[in-house]
Design an enzyme around this catalytic site. Structure first.
Site, short mmCIF file in Angstrom:
data_model
loop_
_atom_site.label_atom_id
_atom_site.label_comp_id
_atom_site.label_asym_id
_atom_site.label_seq_id
_atom_site.Cartn_x
_atom_site.Cartn_y
_atom_site.Cartn_z
N ARG A 59 4.06 1.19 8.83
CA ARG A 59 4.91 -0.01 8.92
C ARG A 59 4.21 -1.04 9.81
O ARG A 59 4.18 -0.91 11.02
CB ARG A 59 6.28 0.38 9.50
CG ARG A 59 7.22 -0.76 9.67
CD ARG A 59 7.70 -1.38 8.39
NE ARG A 59 8.60 -0.51 7.62
CZ ARG A 59 8.92 -0.74 6.35
NH1 ARG A 59 8.43 -1.78 5.69
NH2 ARG A 59 9.74 0.09 5.71
N ARG A 84 -0.77 2.06 -1.56
CA ARG A 84 -0.63 2.03 -0.09
C ARG A 84 -0.48 3.41 0.53
O ARG A 84 -0.58 3.54 1.75
CB ARG A 84 0.51 1.10 0.34
CG ARG A 84 1.89 1.53 -0.05
CD ARG A 84 2.94 0.59 0.55
NE ARG A 84 4.26 0.87 0.03
CZ ARG A 84 5.38 0.42 0.56
NH1 ARG A 84 5.34 -0.34 1.65
NH2 ARG A 84 6.55 0.69 0.03
N HIS A 154 0.18 -7.43 1.95
CA HIS A 154 1.52 -7.59 2.53
C HIS A 154 1.40 -7.74 4.06
O HIS A 154 1.79 -6.85 4.82
CB HIS A 154 2.30 -6.32 2.15
CG HIS A 154 3.76 -6.29 2.45
ND1 HIS A 154 4.29 -6.57 3.68
CD2 HIS A 154 4.80 -5.95 1.66
CE1 HIS A 154 5.60 -6.41 3.63
NE2 HIS A 154 5.94 -6.03 2.42
N ASP A 197 13.88 -13.24 2.13
CA ASP A 197 13.08 -12.40 1.22
C ASP A 197 12.84 -13.24 -0.03
O ASP A 197 13.68 -13.28 -0.93
CB ASP A 197 13.85 -11.10 0.92
CG ASP A 197 12.97 -10.05 0.26
OD1 ASP A 197 11.82 -10.38 -0.11
OD2 ASP A 197 13.43 -8.90 0.10
N GLU A 254 2.95 -12.77 2.58
CA GLU A 254 2.21 -11.85 1.71
C GLU A 254 1.45 -12.65 0.65
O GLU A 254 2.05 -13.44 -0.08
CB GLU A 254 3.20 -10.87 1.08
CG GLU A 254 4.03 -10.16 2.15
CD GLU A 254 5.26 -9.46 1.59
OE1 GLU A 254 5.18 -8.94 0.46
OE2 GLU A 254 6.29 -9.44 2.27
C1 BG6 Z 1 8.75 -7.15 0.91
C2 BG6 Z 1 9.88 -7.24 -0.05
O1 BG6 Z 1 7.57 -7.51 0.25
O2 BG6 Z 1 8.60 -5.81 1.38
C3 BG6 Z 1 11.16 -6.75 0.62
O3 BG6 Z 1 10.01 -8.59 -0.50
C4 BG6 Z 1 10.94 -5.33 1.15
O4 BG6 Z 1 12.22 -6.76 -0.33
C5 BG6 Z 1 9.74 -5.34 2.08
O5 BG6 Z 1 12.11 -4.92 1.84
C6 BG6 Z 1 9.41 -3.98 2.69
O6 BG6 Z 1 9.25 -3.02 1.70
P1 BG6 Z 1 8.95 -1.50 2.06
O7 BG6 Z 1 8.86 -0.78 0.74
O8 BG6 Z 1 7.65 -1.49 2.81
O9 BG6 Z 1 10.08 -1.04 2.92
#
Ligand code: BG6
Length: 278
Positions: A59, A84, A154, A197, A254
């Site tokens: 994360r 990923r 991202h 978002d 992103e």
């Molecule tokens: C973003 C999306 O790119 O990623 C969101 O637009 C999403 O909707 C976020 O919540 C995180 O995604 P993840 O799968 O890493 O929890």
């Protein structure tokens, strides 16, 4: 210096150091999880409670969303694709000069990926570390039929506080609001006082992120879509690998090929999504 390292649990990563910057890149997901210029604070946000574990996305940093961005129609498949969390392979490291180094990592199809996505491919990520961060994500179609992809680098940015943030460069751009699934038009700069978002489309210029401590520029190539995301208070408490107040210090911009900006790649052809951060 480009060094191969491992955490105590065996999680492998590459450490890059030169006279202008330092970085760390996990082999799982080709996930850049640290980038910092000498004498400055880290550019990327990384959750204090993120797991560094097999099959779990880190994360923070720069997850590589590929070969689909967002959810798949088949809900048994992972959100943001399989790249990923897959284990990539180190290809080469190049110390260009004392101020700049690059690392290339690749992923190719396997029995496991073919079950999720029935195409043969070569995916290569070249990350160049200097006072500028450059990421080039190249998809090559090794199959005998065309395929289409959506994808994103991202990037999680570390910010002084989300209420200090302004994003310039997306004024008058249409966007898909992923919270309502409605198409909207951006009016003015972006500031934050609630969950955001959005998938911006028709983006053709530099994006400028500023907060109390600095100004960061993002320039993309072969991409006309940009996702802006902050989960805000309620969702943040429910996100995996995030403390409940994490939304205050992070923000994602992103660099993408998402929704209308999907790419069709013919056999033996390639597409390279590039993001430069400086
Ligand atoms: C973003 C999306 O790119 O990623 C969101 O637009 C999403 O909707 C976020 O919540 C995180 O995604 P993840 O799968 O890493 O929890």
């Amino acid at each position: 210096m480009i060094v191969h390292n491992k955490l105590a649990n065996g999680f492998a990563y590459i450490e890059v150091n030169n006279s202008s910057a330092e970085a760390k890149i996990a082999l799982q997901g080709a996930h850049l999880f640290h980038y910092k210029r000498v004498g400055e604070e880290p550019v990327l946000w990384l959750s204090e409670v993120s797991d560094f574990e097999a099959d779990k996305a880190i994360r923070g940093g720069v997850p590589v969303c590929w070969p689909w961005f967002g959810f798949n129609e088949d809900k048994t498949l992972p959100q943001h694709g399989f790249a990923r969390t897959a284990l990539w392979e180190f290809v080469c490291g190049d110390e260009v000069d004392e101020k700049s180094s690059s690392v290339t990592i690749k992923l190719t199809h396997s029995d496991e990926t073919l079950k999720m996505w029935p195409y043969k491919f070569l995916l290569e990520l070249k990350i160049t570390i200097s006072d500028k961060l450059v990421m080039e994500l190249k998809t090559t179609n090794l199959d005998d039929k065309s395929f289409s992809i959506t994808q994103a680098l991202h990037t999680y940015f570390s910010v002084s506080h989300i209420s200090d943030v302004t994003i310039k460069g997306l004024d008058n751009k249409p966007y898909l609001d992923a919270l309502t699934w409605k198409k909207e038009l951006q009016k003015g700069d972006i500031t934050f006082n609630q969950e955001v978002d959005r998938v911006y489309q028709e983006v053709d210029c530099e994006i400028v992120l500023s907060d109390k401590k600095r100004v960061i520029h993002v320039r993309n190539e072969n991409s006309s879509s940009v996702v802006v995301w902050n989960p805000w208070i309620e969702k943040c408490g429910r996100m995996s690998g995030m403390k409940k107040d994490a939304y205050e210090s992070m923000l994602c911009i992103e660099s993408a090929n998402a929704f209308d900006d999907f790419k069709v790649i013919k056999p033996q052809e390639s597409h390279t999504l590039m993001a430069a951060i400086y």
